[in-house]
Design a protein around this motif. Structure first.
Motif, PDB file in Angstrom:
ATOM      1  N   TYR A 145       0.825  -1.212   0.000  1.00 27.28           N
ATOM      2  CA  TYR A 145       0.000   0.000   0.000  1.00 27.28           C
ATOM      3  C   TYR A 145       0.858   1.261   0.000  1.00 27.28           C
ATOM      4  N   MET A 146       2.028   1.190   0.632  1.00 24.60           N
ATOM      5  CA  MET A 146       2.866   2.376   0.832  1.00 24.60           C
ATOM      6  C   MET A 146       3.800   2.652  -0.333  1.00 24.60           C
ATOM      7  N   ALA A 147       3.770   1.826  -1.382  1.00 24.27           N
ATOM      8  CA  ALA A 147       4.696   2.015  -2.496  1.00 24.27           C
ATOM      9  C   ALA A 147       4.359   3.238  -3.331  1.00 24.27           C
ATOM     10  N   ASP A 148       3.135   3.729  -3.249  1.00 23.34           N
ATOM     11  CA  ASP A 148       2.721   4.924  -3.964  1.00 23.34           C
ATOM     12  C   ASP A 148       2.961   6.149  -3.085  1.00 23.34           C
ATOM     13  N   ALA A 149       3.435   7.254  -3.668  1.00 22.26           N
ATOM     14  CA  ALA A 149       3.828   8.427  -2.886  1.00 22.26           C
ATOM     15  C   ALA A 149       2.664   9.030  -2.108  1.00 22.26           C
ATOM     16  N   SER A 150       1.518   9.175  -2.744  1.00 16.63           N
ATOM     17  CA  SER A 150       0.374   9.778  -2.059  1.00 16.63           C
ATOM     18  C   SER A 150      -0.091   8.894  -0.913  1.00 16.63           C
ATOM     19  N   LYS A 151      -0.085   7.572  -1.113  1.00 16.20           N
ATOM     20  CA  LYS A 151      -0.479   6.654  -0.052  1.00 16.20           C
ATOM     21  C   LYS A 151       0.571   6.615   1.053  1.00 16.20           C
ATOM     22  N   PHE A 152       1.836   6.779   0.684  1.00 18.37           N
ATOM     23  CA  PHE A 152       2.901   6.837   1.678  1.00 18.37           C
ATOM     24  C   PHE A 152       2.678   8.026   2.618  1.00 18.37           C
ATOM     25  N   LEU A 153       2.320   9.159   2.050  1.00 16.62           N
ATOM     26  CA  LEU A 153       2.046  10.348   2.857  1.00 16.62           C
ATOM     27  C   LEU A 153       0.827  10.117   3.737  1.00 16.62           C
ATOM     28  N   SER A 154      -0.221   9.533   3.172  1.00 10.36           N
ATOM     29  CA  SER A 154      -1.430   9.257   3.939  1.00 10.36           C
ATOM     30  C   SER A 154      -1.143   8.314   5.095  1.00 10.36           C
ATOM     31  N   ILE A 196      12.450  13.349   1.944  1.00 10.41           N
ATOM     32  CA  ILE A 196      11.156  12.741   1.674  1.00 10.41           C
ATOM     33  C   ILE A 196      10.215  13.728   1.002  1.00 10.41           C
ATOM     34  N   HIS A 197      10.203  14.975   1.481  1.00  4.05           N
ATOM     35  CA  HIS A 197       9.231  15.935   0.939  1.00  4.05           C
ATOM     36  C   HIS A 197       9.495  16.222  -0.527  1.00  4.05           C
ATOM     37  N   GLU A 198      10.763  16.209  -0.934  1.00  2.00           N
ATOM     38  CA  GLU A 198      11.075  16.438  -2.341  1.00  2.00           C
ATOM     39  C   GLU A 198      10.578  15.289  -3.205  1.00  2.00           C
ATOM     40  N   LEU A 199      10.712  14.057  -2.710  1.00  2.00           N
ATOM     41  CA  LEU A 199      10.218  12.904  -3.453  1.00  2.00           C
ATOM     42  C   LEU A 199       8.706  12.948  -3.590  1.00  2.00           C
ATOM     43  N   LEU A 200       8.041  13.340  -2.523  1.00  2.00           N
ATOM     44  CA  LEU A 200       6.591  13.408  -2.570  1.00  2.00           C
ATOM     45  C   LEU A 200       6.120  14.464  -3.553  1.00  2.00           C
ATOM     46  N   VAL A 201       6.782  15.604  -3.545  1.00  2.00           N
ATOM     47  CA  VAL A 201       6.390  16.685  -4.442  1.00  2.00           C
ATOM     48  C   VAL A 201       6.591  16.284  -5.890  1.00  2.00           C
ATOM     49  N   SER A 202       7.713  15.641  -6.201  1.00  2.00           N
ATOM     50  CA  SER A 202       7.980  15.253  -7.582  1.00  2.00           C
ATOM     51  C   SER A 202       6.938  14.267  -8.084  1.00  2.00           C
TER      52      SER A 202
END
Length: 282
Positions: A145-154, A196-202
């Motif tokens: 579930y956590m492999a996707d960036a948006s789900k990782f943030l959630s 981490i925040h840079e990866l999420l933004v990209s």
């Protein structure tokens, strides 16, 4: 002193599998770790349970009661609330016994509301602490579930919510790493590194919607990174070293064995008067 891990997480994240794997791994270390099923809606589990909360109350019985009108979620909440009532607490204390140096894993329900904004699990923590338990929370999340960036943030924000709610030492564990393909494992590893925040933004800059909330996503990721609020331990239950590493970190969070008496041994020193005199052959 006694020790407790509250094994928390969404339904299907691998909580029962984690408990069974840790219990079995402890046996190879000649160590006893007991597991308690605290899920009134559980259907099956593969560990040897010290006791089962379903012997006290079962969610099916609550749902079928004529004087109640609960669905599955409401019935589960009722069961956990009942466990914290005087009769439930007395039953729980009797089942736990009074052994010293116990390490017990509590396999908790998969209803996330119990941990994020309801106080029933907070009261459970306080009750265990009043019985001389040191408590830590092990929050389980499915690595797939956590492999996707948006789900990782959630998932990270959910973990943070649980940490704030329970206020105990906390470990976040990514389970089912053995089920991921190579690409997914590499994606997870990038999220475990700095920036981490840079990866999420990209990853979030794909659609117009995500571009609109880019600053918000960056800010949330930066909070998680700069304050080191949420960190994850990847777990592959097929690798003994992975289980060993996780158990060491859990013991550290609980300060397991810190109060154990130092083993000493008295040594008898020879009496100087009993020593044989030196012989002069001159």
């Amino acid at each position: 002193m006694r020790y407790a891990q509250l094994v928390l997480g969404p339904a299907g994240s691998g909580k029962s599998t984690y408990c069974a794997a840790i219990q079995k791994h402890a046996e190879t270390l000649n160590r006893v770790i007991n597991v308690v099923n605290l899920d009134p809606a559980a259907e099956a589990f593969s560990y040897n349970a010290l006791f089962d909360v379903r012997d006290l109350i079962h969610v099916d019985d609550v749902m079928q009661a004529e004087d109640m009108d609960f669905g599955p979620n409401g019935g589960l909440v009722f069961c956990m609330e009942y466990l914290m009532e005087p009769d439930g607490r007395e039953w729980l204390k009797e089942q736990l016994g009074d052994y010293d140096d116990d390490c017990i894993l509590f396999d908790c329900p998969g209803q996330i509301e119990l941990y994020t904004h309801m106080d029933v699990m907070k009261r459970m923590v306080q009750q265990l602490q009043s019985w001389d338990f040191r408590v830590c929370a092990v929050f389980i999340l499915d690595a797939g579930y956590m492999a996707d960036a948006s789900k990782f943030l959630s998932g990270s924000l959910t973990a943070l919510s649980v940490m704030v709610q329970l206020e105990v030492p906390h470990l976040n564990v990514l389970t089912k790493m053995d089920l991921l393909n190579q690409a997914a494992q590499e994606q997870i590893e990038t999220f475990l590194e700095p920036e981490i925040h840079e990866l999420l933004v990209s990853d979030h800059s794909v659609s117009k919607f995500n571009k609109k909330y880019r600053k918000l996503t960056s800010a949330l990721g930066q909070v998680l990174e700069e304050f080191s609020l949420v960190r994850y331990i990847p777990l592959n239950i097929n690798k003994e070293e992975s289980l060993t590493d996780l158990l060491i970190q859990a013991d550290f969070a609980l300060q397991y064995g810190e109060d154990a008496d130092v083993k000493t041994q008295d040594f008898e020193y020879p009496d100087p008067e009993d020593e044989e005199p030196d012989v002069d052959f001159n």
